[in-house]
Design a protein around this motif. Structure first.
Motif, PDB file in Angstrom:
ATOM      1  N   THR A 166       0.849  -1.178   0.000  1.00 21.54           N
ATOM      2  CA  THR A 166       0.000   0.000   0.000  1.00 21.54           C
ATOM      3  C   THR A 166       0.888   1.233   0.000  1.00 21.54           C
ATOM      4  OG1 THR A 166      -1.702  -1.152   1.274  1.00 21.54           O
ATOM      5  CG2 THR A 166      -1.776   1.252   1.280  1.00 21.54           C
ATOM      6  N   PRO A 167       0.667   2.197  -0.905  1.00 26.23           N
ATOM      7  CA  PRO A 167       1.515   3.395  -0.931  1.00 26.23           C
ATOM      8  C   PRO A 167       1.605   4.044   0.447  1.00 26.23           C
ATOM      9  CG  PRO A 167       0.090   3.360  -2.859  1.00 26.23           C
ATOM     10  CD  PRO A 167      -0.350   2.217  -1.983  1.00 26.23           C
ATOM     11  N   GLY A 168       2.838   4.368   0.852  1.00 30.14           N
ATOM     12  CA  GLY A 168       3.071   4.947   2.163  1.00 30.14           C
ATOM     13  C   GLY A 168       3.496   3.931   3.202  1.00 30.14           C
ATOM     14  N   PHE A 169       3.355   2.636   2.881  1.00 31.35           N
ATOM     15  CA  PHE A 169       3.690   1.581   3.831  1.00 31.35           C
ATOM     16  C   PHE A 169       4.788   0.654   3.324  1.00 31.35           C
ATOM     17  CE2 PHE A 169      -0.447   2.064   6.236  1.00 31.35           C
ATOM     18  CZ  PHE A 169       0.175   2.337   7.453  1.00 31.35           C
ATOM     19  N   GLU A 170       5.576   1.132   2.363  1.00 30.18           N
ATOM     20  CA  GLU A 170       6.644   0.290   1.834  1.00 30.18           C
ATOM     21  C   GLU A 170       7.658  -0.094   2.919  1.00 30.18           C
ATOM     22  OE1 GLU A 170       5.046   2.823  -1.544  1.00 30.18           O
ATOM     23  OE2 GLU A 170       5.622   3.164   0.540  1.00 30.18           O
ATOM     24  N   SER A 171       8.039   0.851   3.753  1.00 35.22           N
ATOM     25  CA  SER A 171       9.030   0.568   4.803  1.00 35.22           C
ATOM     26  C   SER A 171       8.471  -0.402   5.836  1.00 35.22           C
ATOM     27  CB  SER A 171       9.480   1.860   5.481  1.00 35.22           C
ATOM     28  OG  SER A 171      10.175   2.685   4.579  1.00 35.22           O
ATOM     29  N   ALA A 172       7.182  -0.259   6.163  1.00 34.02           N
ATOM     30  CA  ALA A 172       6.560  -1.178   7.116  1.00 34.02           C
ATOM     31  C   ALA A 172       6.522  -2.591   6.557  1.00 34.02           C
ATOM     32  CB  ALA A 172       5.155  -0.702   7.468  1.00 34.02           C
ATOM     33  N   LEU A 173       6.254  -2.722   5.254  1.00 32.45           N
ATOM     34  CA  LEU A 173       6.243  -4.046   4.635  1.00 32.45           C
ATOM     35  C   LEU A 173       7.643  -4.644   4.631  1.00 32.45           C
ATOM     36  CD1 LEU A 173       4.887  -6.347   3.155  1.00 32.45           C
ATOM     37  CD2 LEU A 173       5.113  -5.045   1.017  1.00 32.45           C
ATOM     38  N   LEU A 174       8.657  -3.821   4.363  1.00 32.47           N
ATOM     39  CA  LEU A 174      10.039  -4.317   4.407  1.00 32.47           C
ATOM     40  C   LEU A 174      10.369  -4.841   5.799  1.00 32.47           C
ATOM     41  CD1 LEU A 174      12.866  -4.707   3.203  1.00 32.47           C
ATOM     42  CD2 LEU A 174      13.365  -2.319   3.827  1.00 32.47           C
ATOM     43  N   ALA A 175       9.985  -4.098   6.823  1.00 33.51           N
ATOM     44  CA  ALA A 175      10.261  -4.530   8.194  1.00 33.51           C
ATOM     45  C   ALA A 175       9.552  -5.847   8.499  1.00 33.51           C
ATOM     46  CB  ALA A 175       9.818  -3.448   9.182  1.00 33.51           C
ATOM     47  N   GLU A 176       8.322  -5.992   8.035  1.00 37.43           N
ATOM     48  CA  GLU A 176       7.596  -7.236   8.269  1.00 37.43           C
ATOM     49  C   GLU A 176       8.256  -8.399   7.540  1.00 37.43           C
ATOM     50  OE1 GLU A 176       3.203  -9.324   7.782  1.00 37.43           O
ATOM     51  OE2 GLU A 176       3.630  -7.456   6.711  1.00 37.43           O
ATOM     52  N   ALA A 177       8.650  -8.172   6.285  1.00 41.51           N
ATOM     53  CA  ALA A 177       9.285  -9.240   5.516  1.00 41.51           C
ATOM     54  C   ALA A 177      10.583  -9.690   6.177  1.00 41.51           C
ATOM     55  CB  ALA A 177       9.544  -8.766   4.083  1.00 41.51           C
ATOM     56  N   GLN A 178      11.371  -8.727   6.632  1.00 36.17           N
ATOM     57  CA  GLN A 178      12.632  -9.076   7.283  1.00 36.17           C
ATOM     58  C   GLN A 178      12.398  -9.832   8.582  1.00 36.17           C
ATOM     59  OE1 GLN A 178      14.447  -5.173   7.408  1.00 36.17           O
ATOM     60  NE2 GLN A 178      15.570  -5.517   5.506  1.00 36.17           N
ATOM     61  N   ALA A 179      11.372  -9.449   9.333  1.00 31.72           N
ATOM     62  CA  ALA A 179      11.046 -10.154  10.571  1.00 31.72           C
ATOM     63  C   ALA A 179      10.635 -11.592  10.298  1.00 31.72           C
ATOM     64  CB  ALA A 179       9.936  -9.416  11.316  1.00 31.72           C
ATOM     65  N   GLN A 229      10.365   1.085  -5.650  1.00 24.89           N
ATOM     66  CA  GLN A 229       9.140   1.853  -5.857  1.00 24.89           C
ATOM     67  C   GLN A 229       7.929   0.925  -5.823  1.00 24.89           C
ATOM     68  OE1 GLN A 229       9.077   4.109  -9.479  1.00 24.89           O
ATOM     69  NE2 GLN A 229       7.105   5.051  -9.058  1.00 24.89           N
ATOM     70  N   GLY A 230       7.007   1.204  -4.913  1.00 22.35           N
ATOM     71  CA  GLY A 230       5.775   0.448  -4.846  1.00 22.35           C
ATOM     72  C   GLY A 230       5.804  -0.783  -3.974  1.00 22.35           C
ATOM     73  N   GLY A 231       6.953  -1.073  -3.363  1.00 14.73           N
ATOM     74  CA  GLY A 231       6.978  -2.268  -2.528  1.00 14.73           C
ATOM     75  C   GLY A 231       8.372  -2.705  -2.146  1.00 14.73           C
ATOM     76  N   VAL A 232       8.561  -4.016  -2.090  1.00 20.39           N
ATOM     77  CA  VAL A 232       9.809  -4.620  -1.648  1.00 20.39           C
ATOM     78  C   VAL A 232      10.239  -5.656  -2.684  1.00 20.39           C
ATOM     79  CG1 VAL A 232      10.892  -6.075   0.124  1.00 20.39           C
ATOM     80  CG2 VAL A 232       9.268  -4.278   0.786  1.00 20.39           C
ATOM     81  N   THR A 233      11.511  -5.625  -3.054  1.00 25.77           N
ATOM     82  CA  THR A 233      12.071  -6.602  -3.986  1.00 25.77           C
ATOM     83  C   THR A 233      13.014  -7.526  -3.231  1.00 25.77           C
ATOM     84  OG1 THR A 233      11.903  -5.094  -5.862  1.00 25.77           O
ATOM     85  CG2 THR A 233      13.430  -6.926  -6.086  1.00 25.77           C
ATOM     86  N   MET A 234      12.889  -8.814  -3.468  1.00 27.64           N
ATOM     87  CA  MET A 234      13.763  -9.791  -2.847  1.00 27.64           C
ATOM     88  C   MET A 234      14.119 -10.861  -3.875  1.00 27.64           C
ATOM     89  SD  MET A 234      10.905 -11.636  -0.403  1.00 27.64           S
ATOM     90  CE  MET A 234      11.490 -13.327  -0.481  1.00 27.64           C
ATOM     91  N   THR A 235      15.130 -11.636  -3.582  1.00 22.88           N
ATOM     92  CA  THR A 235      15.529 -12.746  -4.425  1.00 22.88           C
ATOM     93  C   THR A 235      15.261 -14.043  -3.672  1.00 22.88           C
ATOM     94  OG1 THR A 235      17.243 -11.438  -5.508  1.00 22.88           O
ATOM     95  CG2 THR A 235      17.440 -13.834  -5.667  1.00 22.88           C
ATOM     96  N   ASN A 241       3.318 -15.348   0.540  1.00 16.28           N
ATOM     97  CA  ASN A 241       1.861 -15.318   0.436  1.00 16.28           C
ATOM     98  C   ASN A 241       1.193 -15.790   1.718  1.00 16.28           C
ATOM     99  OD1 ASN A 241       0.670 -14.664  -2.391  1.00 16.28           O
ATOM    100  ND2 ASN A 241       2.450 -15.908  -2.880  1.00 16.28           N
ATOM    101  N   LEU A 242       1.777 -16.762   2.365  1.00 16.86           N
ATOM    102  CA  LEU A 242       1.171 -17.376   3.547  1.00 16.86           C
ATOM    103  C   LEU A 242       1.279 -16.505   4.792  1.00 16.86           C
ATOM    104  CD1 LEU A 242      -0.073 -19.925   4.920  1.00 16.86           C
ATOM    105  CD2 LEU A 242       2.283 -20.747   5.224  1.00 16.86           C
ATOM    106  N   VAL A 243       2.449 -15.869   5.003  1.00 19.88           N
ATOM    107  CA  VAL A 243       2.710 -15.271   6.323  1.00 19.88           C
ATOM    108  C   VAL A 243       2.684 -13.744   6.351  1.00 19.88           C
ATOM    109  CG1 VAL A 243       4.138 -17.271   6.878  1.00 19.88           C
ATOM    110  CG2 VAL A 243       5.258 -15.159   6.158  1.00 19.88           C
ATOM    111  N   LEU A 244       2.819 -13.075   5.213  1.00 20.19           N
ATOM    112  CA  LEU A 244       2.907 -11.609   5.241  1.00 20.19           C
ATOM    113  C   LEU A 244       1.514 -10.990   5.338  1.00 20.19           C
ATOM    114  CD1 LEU A 244       5.729 -10.829   2.660  1.00 20.19           C
ATOM    115  CD2 LEU A 244       5.882 -10.965   5.154  1.00 20.19           C
ATOM    116  N   ARG A 245       1.320 -10.182   6.354  1.00 19.63           N
ATOM    117  CA  ARG A 245       0.029  -9.534   6.572  1.00 19.63           C
ATOM    118  C   ARG A 245      -0.112  -8.230   5.802  1.00 19.63           C
ATOM    119  NH1 ARG A 245      -3.238 -11.430  10.229  1.00 19.63           N
ATOM    120  NH2 ARG A 245      -2.514 -13.292  11.329  1.00 19.63           N
TER     121      ARG A 245
END
Length: 366
Positions: free
Chosen positions: A12-25, A34-40, A50-54
């Protein structure tokens, strides 16, 4: 299963950093884009995201790219692309193309037609109603091909049926909870709970329940899917907790919906929902925690001139009853937030919700 590729988590725009923190946790290491989080990662990482990220809206897998400077070149390279590495010929597909004037191929409709023709030549079925979506982005003459592995938006957890007016999406509710510092170790109360989204999300987090546990995903229709490995990944027991989570609303219909939604989510034993107006709200027994709500605001529900009294009453009740608790209020109107008289911190970035821009107004401990 050892193949790795670029995975894009849309935010969601404005919550990219919060999503990154959740993914790392969650052990999913990525970086802000731009628009989200990129990972390999590989397919198990896709399933797990898909299962665990809120907070993620979708999980896209970038399965390949090539340069194309005209439609004939796009057609030729699309025919030769190794679609079978990811896609199954028995599953219908839908194609979505975005492009821009930085590319020589700038007509999205013509590009879509070429890709669909190439897929048909490789034995695939094209359907406008297909759940599985192949996405192409043509930017500066580079064609990037992705598959939407989520299907329906990830805010659809699979257990919420009843909703009220202007409901809060589960993904957004979880990100607002995270922004308030909620980590599942304190009670949460929503005095205007609507269909119970904040309360149910908070209870699920405390119980360690995976948000995607009750639904299916588009990746289950891909050639790479391993049902046995997926069944093992999904196995997860709730975390015992003594915490309770409270919702109230003056609308008895909303309370009925909240209870039904909590039951489908499996958190009935952790939640309490009561039909109460704001001015009769009482602090529950137990430790202090977080009060969070998404009250009516003029552009969303009702006349803003009639809402100042409601916000003032909310603020008076919280100051009188909830010493030691923190407060988070989501609204599009700073004047309404200020009518509570609560000592808000500086607000953060605006967040889109229901066609409006809203802000989270939050306090420290009262």
């Amino acid at each position: 299963m050892t193949q790795t590729f670029e995975i894009f988590l849309t935010a969601t725009p404005g919550f990219e950093s919060a999503l990154l923190a959740e993914a790392q946790a969650a052990g999913l290491i990525g970086e802000l884009t731009q628009g989200g989080v990129t990972m390999t990662g590989g397919w198990p990482d896709v399933w797990r995201a898909n299962l665990v990220l809120r907070g993620a809206t979708r999980v896209l897998v970038r399965i390949g790219s090539f340069m194309a400077f005209h439609l004939a070149q796009l057609d030729k390279r699309a025919h030769k692309f190794p679609w079978a590495d990811v896609l199954r010929t028995d599953i219908p597909l839908r194609v979505e193309v975005t492009t821009n004037r930085k590319s020589k191929i700038y007509h999205a409709g013509a590009a879509t037609q070429r890709i669909e023709t190439a897929l048909k030549a490789n034995g695939y079925q094209i359907s406008a109603e297909a759940e599985l979506v192949v996405k192409l982005r043509i930017d500066d003459n580079r064609v990037t091909i992705s598959v939407d592995t989520s299907g329906e938006s990830l805010h659809k957890r699979g257990h919420k049926q009843g909703v009220g007016k202007a409901p809060m999406r589960e993904t957004l509710a979880s990100l607002f909870l995270r922004d308030c510092g909620y980590q599942g170790t304190e009670p949460v109360l929503d005095p205007m709970c609507g269909s119970g989204t904040f309360v149910i999300e908070a209870a699920e987090i405390a119980a360690g329940l995976y948000p995607g546990r009750s639904r299916s995903f588009a990746f289950e229709q891909l050639a790479s899917f391993d049902p046995a490995a997926w069944d093992v990944m999904r196995q997860h027991s709730p975390t015992p907790t003594d915490l309770r989570f409270y919702g109230s609303d003056r609308d008895a219909g909303a309370i009925r919906m909240s209870r039904e939604n909590a039951d489908r989510a499996g958190v009935t034993d952790l939640t309490t929902f009561d039909t109460l107006p704001v001015d009769t709200l009482m602090r529950p027994d137990g430790p202090p925690g977080l009060v969070i709500c998404n009250p009516p605001y003029g552009d969303r529900i009702g006349n803003p001139k009639l809402l100042f009294g409601l916000y003032a009453t909310l603020g008076q009740t919280l100051k009188a009853q909830f010493s030691g608790w923190r407060v988070g209020i989501v609204t599009s109107d700073a004047a309404l937030a200020n009518a509570t008289g609560l000592p808000f911190k500086p607000k953060g970035a605006p967040v889109p919700h229901g066609g409006l821009k809203v802000w989270l107004f939050q306090t420290g401990k009262l």
